[in-house]
Design a protein around this motif. Sequence first.
Motif, short mmCIF file in Angstrom:
data_model
loop_
_atom_site.label_atom_id
_atom_site.label_comp_id
_atom_site.label_asym_id
_atom_site.label_seq_id
_atom_site.Cartn_x
_atom_site.Cartn_y
_atom_site.Cartn_z
N GLY A 13 0.81 -1.21 0.00
CA GLY A 13 0.00 0.00 0.00
C GLY A 13 0.84 1.26 0.00
N ARG A 14 2.05 1.17 -0.52
CA ARG A 14 2.97 2.30 -0.50
C ARG A 14 2.38 3.49 -1.24
N GLN A 15 2.43 4.66 -0.60
CA GLN A 15 1.84 5.86 -1.18
C GLN A 15 2.85 6.68 -1.99
N HIS A 16 4.14 6.46 -1.73
CA HIS A 16 5.18 7.14 -2.50
C HIS A 16 6.11 6.08 -3.09
N SER A 17 6.47 6.25 -4.33
CA SER A 17 7.33 5.26 -4.99
C SER A 17 8.68 5.20 -4.31
N TYR B 176 -7.62 -10.97 0.64
CA TYR B 176 -7.03 -11.34 -0.65
C TYR B 176 -7.48 -12.74 -1.07
N TRP B 177 -7.57 -13.65 -0.10
CA TRP B 177 -7.94 -15.04 -0.40
C TRP B 177 -9.41 -15.19 -0.78
N GLU C 3 -6.77 -12.01 -9.14
CA GLU C 3 -7.89 -11.13 -9.50
C GLU C 3 -7.72 -9.73 -8.92
N VAL C 4 -7.12 -9.62 -7.76
CA VAL C 4 -6.94 -8.34 -7.10
C VAL C 4 -5.47 -8.12 -6.80
N ASP C 5 -5.16 -6.89 -6.47
CA ASP C 5 -3.80 -6.50 -6.12
C ASP C 5 -3.75 -6.17 -4.64
N ILE C 6 -2.77 -6.73 -3.93
CA ILE C 6 -2.69 -6.54 -2.48
C ILE C 6 -2.48 -5.06 -2.13
N ASP C 7 -1.80 -4.31 -2.98
CA ASP C 7 -1.61 -2.89 -2.74
C ASP C 7 -2.93 -2.13 -2.81
N GLN C 8 -3.77 -2.51 -3.75
CA GLN C 8 -5.08 -1.85 -3.86
C GLN C 8 -5.94 -2.11 -2.63
N LEU C 9 -5.89 -3.33 -2.11
CA LEU C 9 -6.65 -3.65 -0.90
C LEU C 9 -6.16 -2.82 0.28
N ALA C 10 -4.84 -2.65 0.38
CA ALA C 10 -4.28 -1.86 1.48
C ALA C 10 -4.66 -0.39 1.36
#
Length: 495
Positions: free
Chosen positions: A279-283, A471-472, A478-485
Motif C-alpha cells: 500500500g505504498r503511497q510514495h514510490s 485477498y484469499w 484477480e486483485v492487487d494486495i496494494d489496492q486492498l491496502a
Amino acid sequence: MSTPRARRSHAGCWTCKAKRRKCDRARPTCRVCTDHGIACEGYELRLRWGSGIASRGHFTGAEAPVDASIPLRVPGRRRDRNRTRQREQEGEIQAEVAERPSQNCSRHGVEIRYSPEAFEVSTPSQGTEKARLFQEFQSSGINILHSTTVHDEQTLLKPRLPVLCQQSKALYQICIALQASINQEPTARFLEYLDIGLNRFRAELSKSELYLEDGTLTAGLLLCTIGVMHGIPWTMHLRGMYSILRMHDVEGAQQERSAFRAHLFEVMGVMDLPTFSIGRQHSHLGFWRQYYCKGGSPGEVETGVEVVTGLPRSLVTIFAFIGEGTAEASFWDWPGAEGSFIQCQLWEAYRLAGVLVVRHGGPGFPRCSDTGAVPNPGIQRGASLTSSTIIVSRLLSSVDAVCRASLDPERWDTLIINAISYPVTIAGLQSDVVQKDPSLKEFIRKALLFTTDGPFCNRQYGLLLDLLEEYWTHRAREVDIDQLARARGVELGLF
C-alpha cells in the motif's frame, strides 16, 4: 428562618484552599497555617498552560507553563522527595555527558555542536510514566527493531540513544510513543505521544536544510517504524529526509561517514526496498542502490549481515535491483553466506520469496505471469524450472524451522523471528497454490499470529493477516494486495 450561608473566599492561601478552610490572608504566610504547624504555600499565581500535551482538565492539550512564578514547595512530601531525586539524577547524567568528548562535525562549512544543556531524557515533562517507557524501550523494546540477536555488536543504536536524544527532542518522544504502542498502552495515550513526536520531528526537519543530524534522522526512521507496525502512512517521512540527504550526504564519499551514520543510511535503504512494503503511497527512491551500491551492479556490496532484516547484504542487494533487470537466476545463483542454522533457514525463505516475486510479482511490483509455469522454459536453467507449488512448500518449511528454533530456550537471545513477515506474506500471495492446500493457508495464519502474540504487541502482523484473508476471498490474481491496502488507508512494511 434559615441562616445565610457565609460566602466562600477564593483569596486565601493555597494551603487553606486545599484544606477547604477559612484563611486570614496574612502575609507573607497566614497565621492559620502557622497555628496548625504546617507550611503555608503562599498566594502566588499557579501555573497556566499554553498549547501541547496536558492530558486532562481545563488545559487539555497544553505543553508548557506560561507563568512560572509558583514558589518551591517545602520538601517533605513523597512527591517532593521524588522531584528532588529526579533533579539529583539529572545532575549526575549532565555531569556524565559533560565529561564525554564533545561531538562536533562539519558539513559544507557548517559546524554542528552537541551541548549537554539540551539533554532532556532524565526530566520528562510528563513525569515518571515517560521515564518508565523510555527505560523499557532502552532495555527491551528496542529489540523489536532488529532481526539478529539481542547482543549483536552491529546494533549501534542502543548505546548511542541517550546522546542522540540530547540532539533531538523528537527522538525521545518517538521512543516513548513506540514503547507505548508495543506495551498495549491505552490508544489515546499512544496517539498523544505520537502526535507530539511527529510535530517535533517536522519542526526539526524544517530546520535541517544544511545538515540532517543523526538524532533527527534516527527519529524519522523510528517514526517510519511506528507507521510500519500500525499501518499509519510513513513513506512520506522517507521522502522528506531523502530530499535533504541527497543535497549533501548521499552522493558524498562513504569513507567520510561515521559507522553509525552509515548504519542509519543502511536502515533507510532497507525501508525503501521495492516489494518490501504494501500500500505504498510514495514510490521507492532506490536508496540502497544509490548509497550502498553506489548506483552500480549487485556485485558491488560489502559482506556481512544487515541487522534490521537479518539478511546478508549481498542478498539484500539482489532485492534492491528487482524490477531493474534482476532475473530469477540472480536468486538461484546467490552463493549464500556463513551463518547459524536458523539464519540459513531464514535466508533460504527470503531467496525463494524473491524467486516468487520475479515470477508472479509482489507488493509494488507487477506480476510477470499468471501461472506457475516459467516463460520460455527452454532458456531457463534447471533450478528455475522448479514449480511455484514446490517453492511455496520449501519456503514455508524454512519459516517453520525458524519459528520452532525461536522457541528453543537455548536461543533466548535470537531476534530472527522479527524477520518472517516478508517470506510469509509473499507465500500467502500465491493464492492459486495455497487455495489448493488448506494446510498451507493455516500455517500462514499460525505463523503471523505466533509473532503477533509474542512478548510485544506488533499490530503489523495482524494487519497483514487481515489483508491476506481478504485477498484469499478473491480468485487467484484477480486483485492487487496494494489496492486492498490503499482502500483501507494503511501502509505496511514487510521488514
